[in-house]
Design a protein around this motif. Structure first.
Motif, PDB file in Angstrom:
ATOM      1  N   ILE A   1       0.910  -1.365  -0.041  1.00 23.93           N
ATOM      2  CA  ILE A   1       0.177  -0.039   0.072  1.00 23.93           C
ATOM      3  C   ILE A   1       0.931   1.144  -0.018  1.00 23.93           C
ATOM      4  CG2 ILE A   1      -1.501   1.307   1.349  1.00 23.93           C
ATOM      5  CD1 ILE A   1      -2.570  -1.482   2.147  1.00 23.93           C
ATOM      6  N   GLY A   2       1.928   1.295   0.825  1.00 23.86           N
ATOM      7  CA  GLY A   2       2.837   2.476   0.921  1.00 23.86           C
ATOM      8  C   GLY A   2       3.638   2.580  -0.243  1.00 23.86           C
TER       9      GLY A   2
ATOM     10  N   ILE B   1      19.226   1.572   3.688  1.00 21.41           N
ATOM     11  CA  ILE B   1      18.786   2.329   2.463  1.00 21.41           C
ATOM     12  C   ILE B   1      18.044   3.710   2.797  1.00 21.41           C
ATOM     13  CG2 ILE B   1      17.042   2.207   0.454  1.00 21.41           C
ATOM     14  CD1 ILE B   1      17.796  -0.925   0.340  1.00 21.41           C
ATOM     15  N   ALA B   2      17.348   3.479   3.933  1.00 21.69           N
ATOM     16  CA  ALA B   2      16.694   4.704   4.540  1.00 21.69           C
ATOM     17  C   ALA B   2      17.444   5.856   4.771  1.00 21.69           C
ATOM     18  CB  ALA B   2      15.504   4.117   5.542  1.00 21.69           C
TER      19      ALA B   2
ATOM     20  N   LEU C   1       9.674  -4.433   0.455  1.00 16.92           N
ATOM     21  CA  LEU C   1       8.313  -5.066  -0.316  1.00 16.92           C
ATOM     22  C   LEU C   1       8.908  -6.320  -1.206  1.00 16.92           C
ATOM     23  CD1 LEU C   1       5.393  -5.278  -1.043  1.00 16.92           C
ATOM     24  CD2 LEU C   1       5.819  -3.749  -2.818  1.00 16.92           C
ATOM     25  N   VAL C   2       9.991  -6.029  -1.910  1.00 16.62           N
ATOM     26  CA  VAL C   2      10.638  -7.099  -2.501  1.00 16.62           C
ATOM     27  C   VAL C   2      10.972  -8.136  -1.821  1.00 16.62           C
ATOM     28  CG1 VAL C   2      12.344  -7.792  -4.188  1.00 16.62           C
ATOM     29  CG2 VAL C   2      11.036  -5.727  -4.701  1.00 16.62           C
ATOM     30  N   SER C   3      11.673  -7.947  -0.604  1.00 18.85           N
ATOM     31  CA  SER C   3      12.381  -8.773   0.465  1.00 18.85           C
ATOM     32  C   SER C   3      11.004  -9.635   1.025  1.00 18.85           C
ATOM     33  CB  SER C   3      13.081  -7.956   1.343  1.00 18.85           C
ATOM     34  OG  SER C   3      14.219  -7.199   0.876  1.00 18.85           O
TER      35      SER C   3
ATOM     36  N   ALA D   1      12.715   4.318  -1.852  1.00 19.16           N
ATOM     37  CA  ALA D   1      13.560   3.022  -2.288  1.00 19.16           C
ATOM     38  C   ALA D   1      13.687   2.016  -1.334  1.00 19.16           C
ATOM     39  CB  ALA D   1      14.843   3.435  -2.497  1.00 19.16           C
ATOM     40  N   GLU D   2      13.522   2.412  -0.011  1.00 26.04           N
ATOM     41  CA  GLU D   2      13.528   1.516   1.333  1.00 26.04           C
ATOM     42  C   GLU D   2      12.134   0.791   1.104  1.00 26.04           C
ATOM     43  OE1 GLU D   2      13.345   4.674   1.950  1.00 26.04           O
ATOM     44  OE2 GLU D   2      12.044   5.076   3.763  1.00 26.04           O
ATOM     45  N   GLY D   3      11.102   1.495   0.825  1.00 20.91           N
ATOM     46  CA  GLY D   3       9.809   0.804   0.613  1.00 20.91           C
ATOM     47  C   GLY D   3       9.652  -0.326  -0.516  1.00 20.91           C
TER      48      GLY D   3
END
Ligand SMILES: [Zn+2]
Length: 147
Positions: free
Chosen positions: A72-73, A145-146, A88-90, A82-84
């Motif tokens: 959703i984010g 990343i954040a 998500l992929v992880s 990028a961190e989202g």
């Protein structure tokens, strides 16, 4: 056969522990539960296998919930953070791995139970630790990343 066995063997009632030696009926005289003669194996012990299942089932629910929140984010930020996207992929990858490993553990349960019990426990704890370390790495990666 049950009564013949119990005529000269001590055996505790599986429910209440009463010594069934010498009983004349196929019910426990103490708790009245039905009793039967069976064959069992020390290899049918499921503790380590259940721990291995738990190693993947426990994070699965967490990964699904947090992954859905991240989806959703990511949609709302149009993939800008990028961190989202990384998280998500992880989490999607971890969810697929967990589902796959649960499937393997259930499908190959017989092979698992054939391993020596000590090896079963080593394997179960190793899987538990590996799942924990991978999640820790995802957390650290997201943090790096954040920032
Ligand atoms: Zn009993």
């Amino acid at each position: 056969m049950l009564l013949a066995f119990l005529r000269d063997h001590d055996a505790p009632c599986p429910i209440c522990g009463y010594n069934l030696r010498g009983v004349t009926l196929s019910v426990c005289p103490e708790c009245e539960c039905p009793i039967e003669l069976g064959v069992s194996s020390s290899s049918s012990y499921l503790g380590a296998w259940l721990l291995a299942l738990l190693a993947f089932a426990m994070p699965l629910s967490f990964d699904l919930i947090v992954g859905t929140m991240m989806l959703i984010g990511v949609i709302m930020s149009a993939g800008e953070n990028a961190e989202g996207v990384f998280l998500l992929v992880s989490l999607v990858t971890l969810t697929l791995v967990s589902v796959g490993m649960l499937w393997v553990l259930v499908a190959r349960k017989r092979d698992w139970l054939r391993m020596p019990r000590r090896r079963q426990w080593r394997m179960a704890w190793a899987l538990f630790a590996a799942v924990f370390v991978v999640h820790l790495m995802v957390g650290v990666g997201t943090f790096l990343i954040a920032n």
